[in-house]
Structure formats: structure tokens, C-alpha cells
Scaffold this motif. Structure first.
Motif, PDB file in Angstrom:
ATOM      1  N   UNK A 220      26.031 -24.478  23.155  1.00 32.71           N
ATOM      2  CA  UNK A 220      27.048 -24.610  24.204  1.00 32.71           C
ATOM      3  C   UNK A 220      27.318 -23.205  24.729  1.00 32.71           C
ATOM      4  N   UNK A 221      26.795 -22.910  25.900  1.00 30.09           N
ATOM      5  CA  UNK A 221      26.865 -21.553  26.448  1.00 30.09           C
ATOM      6  C   UNK A 221      27.737 -21.519  27.694  1.00 30.09           C
ATOM      7  N   UNK A 222      28.661 -20.566  27.722  1.00 25.92           N
ATOM      8  CA  UNK A 222      29.517 -20.350  28.900  1.00 25.92           C
ATOM      9  C   UNK A 222      30.318 -21.592  29.279  1.00 25.92           C
ATOM     10  N   UNK A 223      30.795 -22.326  28.271  1.00 29.59           N
ATOM     11  CA  UNK A 223      31.592 -23.530  28.528  1.00 29.59           C
ATOM     12  C   UNK A 223      33.022 -23.374  28.021  1.00 29.59           C
ATOM     13  N   UNK A 224      33.185 -22.837  26.807  1.00 32.92           N
ATOM     14  CA  UNK A 224      34.512 -22.759  26.187  1.00 32.92           C
ATOM     15  C   UNK A 224      35.393 -21.719  26.861  1.00 32.92           C
ATOM     16  N   UNK A 225      36.662 -22.066  27.029  1.00 34.47           N
ATOM     17  CA  UNK A 225      37.654 -21.119  27.544  1.00 34.47           C
ATOM     18  C   UNK A 225      38.377 -20.365  26.424  1.00 34.47           C
ATOM     19  N   UNK A 226      38.436 -20.989  25.247  1.00 31.45           N
ATOM     20  CA  UNK A 226      39.130 -20.344  24.123  1.00 31.45           C
ATOM     21  C   UNK A 226      38.654 -20.978  22.819  1.00 31.45           C
ATOM     22  N   UNK A 227      38.760 -20.205  21.743  1.00 28.87           N
ATOM     23  CA  UNK A 227      38.462 -20.703  20.404  1.00 28.87           C
ATOM     24  C   UNK A 227      39.567 -20.250  19.457  1.00 28.87           C
ATOM     25  N   UNK A 228      39.995 -21.155  18.579  1.00 26.57           N
ATOM     26  CA  UNK A 228      41.066 -20.887  17.620  1.00 26.57           C
ATOM     27  C   UNK A 228      40.497 -21.019  16.212  1.00 26.57           C
ATOM     28  N   UNK A 229      40.699 -19.957  15.402  1.00 27.49           N
ATOM     29  CA  UNK A 229      40.186 -19.941  14.041  1.00 27.49           C
ATOM     30  C   UNK A 229      41.347 -19.744  13.069  1.00 27.49           C
ATOM     31  N   UNK A 230      41.545 -20.704  12.185  1.00 26.90           N
ATOM     32  CA  UNK A 230      42.543 -20.542  11.145  1.00 26.90           C
ATOM     33  C   UNK A 230      42.004 -19.650  10.040  1.00 26.90           C
ATOM     34  N   UNK A 231      42.824 -18.722   9.561  1.00 28.42           N
ATOM     35  CA  UNK A 231      42.407 -17.757   8.543  1.00 28.42           C
ATOM     36  C   UNK A 231      43.059 -18.038   7.193  1.00 28.42           C
ATOM     37  N   UNK A 232      42.502 -17.431   6.155  1.00 23.79           N
ATOM     38  CA  UNK A 232      42.985 -17.659   4.795  1.00 23.79           C
ATOM     39  C   UNK A 232      44.426 -17.202   4.595  1.00 23.79           C
ATOM     40  N   UNK A 233      44.828 -16.160   5.338  1.00 26.27           N
ATOM     41  CA  UNK A 233      46.176 -15.602   5.142  1.00 26.27           C
ATOM     42  C   UNK A 233      47.237 -16.299   5.980  1.00 26.27           C
ATOM     43  N   UNK A 234      46.873 -17.400   6.652  1.00 23.25           N
ATOM     44  CA  UNK A 234      47.840 -18.133   7.453  1.00 23.25           C
ATOM     45  C   UNK A 234      47.945 -17.667   8.892  1.00 23.25           C
ATOM     46  N   UNK A 235      47.144 -16.672   9.271  1.00 21.84           N
ATOM     47  CA  UNK A 235      47.120 -16.224  10.659  1.00 21.84           C
ATOM     48  C   UNK A 235      46.075 -17.016  11.433  1.00 21.84           C
ATOM     49  N   UNK A 236      46.113 -16.893  12.751  1.00 17.72           N
ATOM     50  CA  UNK A 236      45.142 -17.552  13.623  1.00 17.72           C
ATOM     51  C   UNK A 236      44.501 -16.497  14.522  1.00 17.72           C
ATOM     52  N   UNK A 237      43.175 -16.431  14.508  1.00 19.91           N
ATOM     53  CA  UNK A 237      42.439 -15.574  15.431  1.00 19.91           C
ATOM     54  C   UNK A 237      42.096 -16.384  16.675  1.00 19.91           C
ATOM     55  N   UNK A 238      42.381 -15.818  17.841  1.00 22.56           N
ATOM     56  CA  UNK A 238      42.120 -16.493  19.109  1.00 22.56           C
ATOM     57  C   UNK A 238      41.151 -15.651  19.929  1.00 22.56           C
ATOM     58  N   UNK A 239      40.093 -16.268  20.372  1.00 25.85           N
ATOM     59  CA  UNK A 239      39.181 -15.657  21.333  1.00 25.85           C
ATOM     60  C   UNK A 239      39.304 -16.449  22.625  1.00 25.85           C
ATOM     61  N   UNK A 240      39.538 -15.756  23.734  1.00 28.74           N
ATOM     62  CA  UNK A 240      39.718 -16.459  25.005  1.00 28.74           C
ATOM     63  C   UNK A 240      39.061 -15.684  26.137  1.00 28.74           C
ATOM     64  N   UNK A 241      38.602 -16.450  27.107  1.00 27.96           N
ATOM     65  CA  UNK A 241      37.988 -15.845  28.285  1.00 27.96           C
ATOM     66  C   UNK A 241      39.081 -15.350  29.223  1.00 27.96           C
ATOM     67  N   UNK A 242      38.957 -14.097  29.624  1.00 25.44           N
ATOM     68  CA  UNK A 242      39.886 -13.513  30.604  1.00 25.44           C
ATOM     69  C   UNK A 242      39.056 -12.726  31.606  1.00 25.44           C
ATOM     70  N   UNK A 243      38.868 -13.314  32.787  1.00 24.14           N
ATOM     71  CA  UNK A 243      37.985 -12.712  33.767  1.00 24.14           C
ATOM     72  C   UNK A 243      36.549 -12.794  33.286  1.00 24.14           C
ATOM     73  N   UNK A 244      35.897 -11.637  33.226  1.00 20.74           N
ATOM     74  CA  UNK A 244      34.504 -11.594  32.764  1.00 20.74           C
ATOM     75  C   UNK A 244      34.408 -11.194  31.293  1.00 20.74           C
ATOM     76  N   UNK A 245      35.539 -11.086  30.607  1.00 15.10           N
ATOM     77  CA  UNK A 245      35.553 -10.624  29.225  1.00 15.10           C
ATOM     78  C   UNK A 245      36.103 -11.691  28.290  1.00 15.10           C
ATOM     79  N   UNK A 246      35.768 -11.534  27.013  1.00 12.06           N
ATOM     80  CA  UNK A 246      36.368 -12.339  25.956  1.00 12.06           C
ATOM     81  C   UNK A 246      37.346 -11.452  25.200  1.00 12.06           C
TER      82      UNK A 246
END
Length: 254
Positions: A220-246
């Protein structure tokens, strides 16, 4: 929220956070993906309340998500009724730094891609193990490829001898004699590729898709706008598209 322990807690955290940020009151047509994180997506949607959900229609990517929708007594729809979806939330087997994904570990990637491309917003939810820099680092099974049954042997030959996946293999069922059969009555090939070949997943996707007999590829290439990853320490890492960058950010444990 009372967080579950371990990996399940990480999945729940990612799903809840994504639903809170992306399943909004004005969203009426919602795609529900497949995988082990998705039950927590449906759980959080149910917590938004009956009044809000009775005006919504939910589109499944396969048998699992259809059953989740039915069991939750949410309104079930189909993508041939709703060609445009407000938001689709789905899991992933692996996500790279540019939000390219490998999907298809559950053999649903054809329907998953249809719902992803139909959505105004496509959001990935997963635990920290799926968060990588490059595809193929953590998910060693290979790229899932749905093929029509009568062409699988020729596709296998081409993957092995032409496209550089010598260990490509037909996915076999674990509780029956014979291959896995998708919801679309097709077979699945798993094709591992070296870092050099998968470092440009869009190019690899095109090459595989051009093989006669291939129905869909789990890249799946160039489709997702954001990804949410739950972490072991209870935090959440978020990767999101903003303009031409992630852009990557983290929400601390509450």
C-alpha cells in the motif's frame, strides 16, 4: 481508559487514539479493516454511543470485520453501495518511514485496498512492532500477492526467476489440506524480497501487478494519511502526512 497489558494494550491504545482523532460526529460512512487491532477500533466506536452510530454505515473489508460490525449491531453496508467512504481505519503488517505498508497477512488485502482508496482518509493502527524504517525489516513473510488459482504456478515462476524472490511460496492453510483461499476465491503467494528490491515499494508494486494472473499486491503505497502505533510504555507514536513530508510525533502515556 483502563489499558490492557502487553501487546494487546498497545493495540488498544493505538486503536482508541485513532478513533478519537479520526472518527468524528460528521462521519457517516466508515470503512472497517482487518487484523488483530481492529476489534479495538470497533470497541471504541461503540463507546461513542448508539445515537451517533445509528446514523452511520460501516463497510467491512472481509469476513472478520463483517462479523465485528454485525456483533456490535452497527449498520452494515457494502462498498458497491457507497463508492466514497469518509474514513477507513485498518491494521498493517508493517509500515515504513514514508507510510508505505505491507498488508495481507490475513489475506484480505484486495478488499482492504479497495476501501483504502475509496476513503477520503485512510488511517493505520498497529502496535510498536509494526513501526519500521524500511519494509521487510520486521515482517519477514514477504509481500502478500493475491492470484487467480489457475495462474499461480506461472506467477510463482516469474516471481522467483524474473523479479528476484527465490523463496516466493504459495500460502498453505493451517487447519486444512491445501492453500489459503481468499474471500474472493483466489490463492495467496508470499514473496520475500531483499532490501535492495523493496526499498522502492512503489516500483516493486508496479512490477508485480503487471504479472498476468495477479489480482492485487499487499503493498500500500502513498495511500495512508496517518499511522498510530501503541508503545510498551503507554505512549502512542503518530506518523502523519503533512504536505510532502511525513511528520512523527508522540503522545505521552496518560
Amino acid at each position: 481508559m483502563s489499558q490492557l497489558p502487553g501487546i494487546e494494550g498497545a493495540k488498544q491504545l493505538a486503536a482508541y487514539t485513532a478513533v478519537d482523532k479520526h472518527i468524528l460526529p460528521h462521519h457517516k460512512i466508515i470503512g472497517i479493516g482487518s487484523g488483530s487491532t481492529v476489534p479495538y477500533v470497533v470497541e471504541r466506536i461503540m463507546q461513542q454511543g448508539t445515537e451517533l452510530n445509528k446514523g452511520r454505515t460501516f463497510i467491512p473489508t472481509g469476513f472478520q470485520s463483517k462479523e465485528l460490525i454485525i456483533e456490535a449491531r452497527l449498520n452494515l453496508g457494502d462498498v458497491d453501495q457507497y463508492l466514497t467512504i469518509d474514513v477507513t481505519i485498518d491494521g498493517a503488517d508493517e509500515v515504513d518511514a514514508q507510510l508505505n505498508c505491507i498488508k495481507g497477512g490475513g489475506a484480505c488485502h484486495l478488499r482492504e485496498k479497495v476501501l483504502a482508496e475509496a476513503a477520503k482518509s485512510f488511517i493505520i493502527v498497529a502496535d510498536y512492532r509494526k513501526n519500521g524504517k524500511y519494509l521487510g525489516e520486521n515482517f519477514a513473510h514477504g509481500v502478500p500477492i493475491e492470484v487467480v488459482p489457475f495462474a499461480y504456478a506461472k506467477v510463482l515462476q516469474n516471481l522467483r526467476s524474473v523479479l528476484g524472490s527465490p523463496n516466493a511460496s504459495l500460502r498453505m492453510a493451517k487447519a486444512k489440506a491445501g492453500p489459503v483461499v481468499t474471500d474472493n476465491a483466489n490463492f495467496v503467494i508470499d514473496a520475500p524480497f531483499s532490501r535492495d528490491l523493496i526499498k522502492d515499494p512503489s516500483s516493486l508494486l508496479t512490477k508485480i501487478k503487471l504479472l498476468t494472473g495477479v489480482v492485487e499486491v499487499g503493498l500500500f503505497c502513498n495511500i495512508a494519511q496517518a499511522a498510530y502505533f501503541g508503545n510498551q510504555d503507554g505512549s502512542v507514536t503518530i506518523k502523519r502526512v503533512e504536505g510532502a513530508k511525513v511528520i512523527e510525533e508522540s503522545i505521552a502515556a496518560s
